[in-house]
Motif scaffolding. Structure first.
Motif, PDB file in Angstrom:
ATOM      1  N   GLU A 136       0.831  -1.208   0.000  1.00 25.75           N
ATOM      2  CA  GLU A 136       0.000   0.000   0.000  1.00 25.75           C
ATOM      3  C   GLU A 136       0.863   1.255   0.000  1.00 25.75           C
ATOM      4  O   GLU A 136       0.576   2.212  -0.704  1.00 25.75           O
ATOM      5  CB  GLU A 136      -0.953  -0.016   1.204  1.00 25.75           C
ATOM      6  N   LYS A 139       2.175   1.751  -3.470  1.00 24.81           N
ATOM      7  CA  LYS A 139       1.116   2.279  -4.354  1.00 24.81           C
ATOM      8  C   LYS A 139       0.917   3.775  -4.084  1.00 24.81           C
ATOM      9  O   LYS A 139       0.747   4.555  -5.016  1.00 24.81           O
ATOM     10  CB  LYS A 139      -0.202   1.533  -4.118  1.00 24.81           C
ATOM     11  N   ALA A 140       0.908   4.126  -2.818  1.00 22.41           N
ATOM     12  CA  ALA A 140       0.637   5.511  -2.427  1.00 22.41           C
ATOM     13  C   ALA A 140       1.768   6.449  -2.866  1.00 22.41           C
ATOM     14  O   ALA A 140       1.525   7.604  -3.199  1.00 22.41           O
ATOM     15  CB  ALA A 140       0.430   5.611  -0.924  1.00 22.41           C
TER      16      ALA A 140
END
Length: 141
Positions: A136, A139-140
């Motif tokens: 995550e 992705k961020a």
């Protein structure tokens, strides 16, 4: 910029944490397999002792029958027979106690193995969470 550098540092830290967790899982899995080997050794031993007990009991029974047949005539013979039978029965008792002791050890070992495998699961869950968090974060970024 600074945010990217921070994200990289966090990702690196996370990657190291994952590596540490992975080696922890590996270590715990090894402990577990050692534990399971121990358990199967103990189970074999208990089985062997139980077989031995059975053999001794049969021997004592045969001995008793043979001696009773032969001892109708005399007292000394009978006393000797009783001695032989008694020592066979004592041996059976001793073995039984050993088996009971081993079975207790076995229960403890199984309990420990269960705890080990729960520990492995806990660390694996942590590992999954860490990987997810890393994905995550990636992705961020």
């Amino acid at each position: 910029g600074a945010a990217a550098t921070m994200a990289e540092a966090a990702a690196k830290e996370q990657a190291e944490r994952i590596k540490a967790l992975e080696s922890q899982v590996h270590g715990k899995e090894q402990d577990l397999s050692v534990q399971q080997d121990l358990i199967s050794e103990m189970e074999k031993e208990v089985k062997a002792k139980k077989t031995e007990i059975k053999t001794l009991k049969e021997e004592a029974k045969k001995e008793r029958e043979a001696r009773l047949e032969g001892s109708k005539e005399g007292g000394a013979e009978l006393d000797e027979a009783k001695g032989v039978i008694k020592s066979l029965e004592d041996e059976v008792e001793t073995l039984k106690e050993q088996v009971e002791g081993r079975e207790e050890d076995l229960q403890m070992a199984k309990e420990m193995a269960k705890q080990q495998s729960e520990r492995v699961k806990a660390v694996e869950a942590e590992l999954e969470a860490a990987k997810k968090a890393t994905d995550e974060a990636t992705k961020a970024a």
